[in-house]
Design an enzyme around this catalytic site. Structure first.
Site: not given
Length: 409
Positions: A122, A186, A282, A292, A303
């Site tokens: 990513q 991430h 979210e 949060y 998963y």
């Protein structure tokens, strides 16, 4: 013109579980909130929302006719988009290049002079933003996955776009979200500029079980919203966090993989979107110093189907999302609409959805989502980022290399 029921069906078929990453269209001039949620697939869990309207709110439909067109299909894995003062668009491509696209779809040659990125997984060249005074200072700020000897980091850099627009001059890395980690997932990667001229950057917790707890650690730069000056130092007015060793650049924490940031055009508040695991994407209204919750609370599951931690969704002292999705849509870049060409969109939030393969439109009143719409469902594209141009139109990019212009008919 597409039949609404077919749009809902196509949307349902387009949905998949969130990955570890995670033509003209015209709406009929009918309808508003019809009370039926746009999501019809079953959730991944039996978890219940904390308040009414936190998920699966009633669907809405744009009554003003609008259309989209593909400006170009010649981009390669674009990740971030920002409008230049003259209406052209500056785009980052994941492999490590920037390009400029004009209104006719002409794509520039790669802009050189950027630091090397690690594009694996990513990673790559991620979100970008041009300075509000770009017309005079030509400054650009961007986020990227930087390879270091000890691993990869989410890094922030700045530089000046040369007058001939072929290169970035004096590129400088001004911030690194340490510790580095030898993984490729991430990174977060969005960036916005607040009214005080400071940079707000989202960082991911790097996905793996070994790094996941760092989202809750105030001594780590992972899983955070970071607020720094354009020189890369902690911004004035950041929250005072009392934990020993707390980093002064932290604005909020407890985030998983936040790929969306946007500042409300009226309230100037920061809103943020982040990928959940299997369920639990979210939307958050970000408050200074707030936690949060990830990975302590979540509306998603692993998963594998197992619960996350204690499998709880609420705990005192941890913020609830304003809205969540289950199944996921994989929210990426987002923007508030501040134009007047489609009046009913005023101050609505538009979110590019990856696995959802559409653009989310959210109607927000008093900091609560009161309506949801899915746009460009039939395009079958993974939407990565969206912005508003000086002309008042929305511009969206997709992983498949398209740039869309969305505007009134």
């Amino acid at each position: 013109m597409k039949n609404y029921l077919l749009i809902v069906l196509a949307t349902t078929l387009a949905f998949t579980a969130c990955k570890p990453e995670e033509t003209d269209n015209t709406t009929p001039p009918t309808g508003s909130n019809n009370g039926t949620p746009v999501e019809t697939s079953p959730p991944n869990s039996a978890y219940q929302p904390a308040f009414a309207g936190q998920t699966r709110v009633g669907g809405v439909r744009t009554s003003t006719g609008f259309q989209s067109r593909v400006v170009t299909s010649s981009l390669t894995s674009p990740w971030g988009i920002a409008a230049l003062p003259d209406g052209r668009l500056l785009v980052s491509e994941k492999a490590g290049t920037m390009r400029i696209v004009n209104s006719t779809g002409q794509v520039s040659t790669p802009i050189t002079g950027l630091p090397r990125v690690n594009p694996a997984g990513q990673g790559g060249l991620l979100g970008l933003r041009v300075d509000p005074s770009f017309a005079t200072n030509r400054m650009v700020y961007w986020v990227f996955s930087e390879p270091l000897p000890e691993g990869n980091v989410t890094a922030v850099a700045k530089g000046r776009l040369a007058a001939d627009e072929t290169r970035i001059e004096d590129a400088t890395v001004i911030y690194r979200a340490t510790p580095a980690y030898n993984g490729t997932l991430h990174y977060g990667g969005r960036i916005v500029i607040d009214q005080a001229g400071n940079l707000l950057i989202s960082t991911g917790e790097r996905s793996d079980l070994v790094t996941r707890p760092q989202a809750q650690s105030l001594t780590s730069g992972l899983g955070k919203i970071i607020r720094i000056t354009k020189e890369g130092v902690p911004a004035s007015g950041n929250p005072v966090l009392t934990q020993t060793g707390a980093r002064p650049e932290i604005y909020s924490y407890g985030h998983r993989n936040p790929q969306g940031l946007a500042i409300h055009p009226v309230t100037a508040e920061l809103w943020q979107g982040e990928h959940g695991p299997r369920g639990g994407d979210e939307l958050n209204r970000v408050r200074s110093g707030a936690n949060y919750g990830w990975p302590t609370i979540s509306y998603g599951i692993e998963y594998s189907g197992q619960r996350i931690g204690e499998g709880i969704q609420q705990r005192e002292g941890l913020e609830q999302p304003v809205y969540y999705w289950d199944p996921v849509v994989s929210p990426s870049g987002m923007t508030f609409y501040s134009g007047n060409r489609i009046p009913e969109w005023q101050n609505n939030l538009f979110i590019s959805a990856l696995s959802g393969m559409h653009i989310v439109r959210l109607v927000i009143e008093n900091n609560r989502v009161v309506g949801e719409e899915r746009l460009l469902v039939s395009e079958n594209q993974r939407f990565r980022d969206i912005t508003q141009g000086p002309d008042g139109a929305l511009y969206a990019i997709t992983d498949q290399g398209r740039l869309y212009r969305i505007d009134r008919e």
